[in-house]
Design a protein around this motif. Structure first.
Motif, PDB file in Angstrom:
ATOM      1  N   TRP A   1       0.837  -1.202   0.000  1.00 55.71           N
ATOM      2  CA  TRP A   1       0.000   0.000   0.000  1.00 55.71           C
ATOM      3  C   TRP A   1       0.873   1.255   0.000  1.00 55.71           C
ATOM      4  O   TRP A   1       0.595   2.204  -0.737  1.00 55.71           O
ATOM      5  CB  TRP A   1      -0.930  -0.003   1.213  1.00 55.71           C
ATOM      6  CG  TRP A   1      -1.850   1.170   1.215  1.00 55.71           C
ATOM      7  CD1 TRP A   1      -3.078   1.249   0.618  1.00 55.71           C
ATOM      8  CD2 TRP A   1      -1.607   2.451   1.804  1.00 55.71           C
ATOM      9  NE1 TRP A   1      -3.607   2.502   0.804  1.00 55.71           N
ATOM     10  CE2 TRP A   1      -2.722   3.257   1.534  1.00 55.71           C
ATOM     11  CE3 TRP A   1      -0.556   2.999   2.530  1.00 55.71           C
ATOM     12  CZ2 TRP A   1      -2.815   4.580   1.969  1.00 55.71           C
ATOM     13  CZ3 TRP A   1      -0.644   4.315   2.965  1.00 55.71           C
ATOM     14  CH2 TRP A   1      -1.771   5.083   2.676  1.00 55.71           C
TER      15      TRP A   1
ATOM     16  N   GLU B   1      -8.059  -6.275   4.058  1.00 55.59           N
ATOM     17  CA  GLU B   1      -8.633  -5.466   2.971  1.00 55.59           C
ATOM     18  C   GLU B   1      -9.344  -4.234   3.520  1.00 55.59           C
ATOM     19  O   GLU B   1      -9.224  -3.133   2.972  1.00 55.59           O
ATOM     20  CB  GLU B   1      -9.591  -6.297   2.116  1.00 55.59           C
ATOM     21  CG  GLU B   1      -8.893  -7.370   1.302  1.00 55.59           C
ATOM     22  CD  GLU B   1      -7.907  -6.784   0.299  1.00 55.59           C
ATOM     23  OE1 GLU B   1      -8.215  -5.754  -0.331  1.00 55.59           O
ATOM     24  OE2 GLU B   1      -6.815  -7.366   0.164  1.00 55.59           O
TER      25      GLU B   1
ATOM     26  N   ALA C   1      -8.478  -0.297   3.006  1.00 55.87           N
ATOM     27  CA  ALA C   1      -9.506   0.657   2.569  1.00 55.87           C
ATOM     28  C   ALA C   1      -9.558   1.846   3.536  1.00 55.87           C
ATOM     29  O   ALA C   1      -9.744   2.995   3.119  1.00 55.87           O
ATOM     30  CB  ALA C   1     -10.864  -0.023   2.477  1.00 55.87           C
TER      31      ALA C   1
ATOM     32  N   ASP D   1      -6.773   4.104   2.700  1.00 54.59           N
ATOM     33  CA  ASP D   1      -7.151   4.890   1.514  1.00 54.59           C
ATOM     34  C   ASP D   1      -8.024   6.075   1.916  1.00 54.59           C
ATOM     35  O   ASP D   1      -7.833   7.190   1.433  1.00 54.59           O
ATOM     36  CB  ASP D   1      -7.904   4.023   0.502  1.00 54.59           C
ATOM     37  CG  ASP D   1      -7.004   3.083  -0.268  1.00 54.59           C
ATOM     38  OD1 ASP D   1      -5.800   3.382  -0.410  1.00 54.59           O
ATOM     39  OD2 ASP D   1      -7.514   2.039  -0.730  1.00 54.59           O
TER      40      ASP D   1
END
Length: 86
Positions: free
Chosen positions: A38, A66, A70, A73
């Motif tokens: 990432w 996951e 996220a 992000d």
């Protein structure tokens, strides 16, 4: 004159300067593989310490890999949306 050149861009960002407590590459190498991946693709130059802190908080909250990615992000997008002080 050399001191002035080194300090020339201090006003370019509003973040405070800090002395590193550890080797940044060693800290990066200790990140879990999904988190290292990432960081490589991130839009901002995240420190390993910042990423690890957010990652661990997300994992403690019960998020899977996951979902934790996220969340990273979302944190990055929120940071990018903040107005810059110059």
């Amino acid at each position: 004159m050399a001191r002035r050149d080194r300090d020339g861009n201090r006003g370019a960002v509003s973040l405070p300067t800090r002395r590193r407590q550890e080797d940044p590459m060693a800290a990066y190498d200790r990140l879990p593989p999904p988190l290292r991946a990432w960081v490589r693709e991130a839009s901002l130059p995240w420190s390993a310490q910042s990423c690890r802190r957010i990652w661990q908080a997300a994992r403690r909250a019960g998020l899977g890999e996951e979902a934790a990615l996220a969340h990273l992000d979302a944190v990055e997008q929120k940071t990018l949306a903040q107005p810059r002080n110059r």
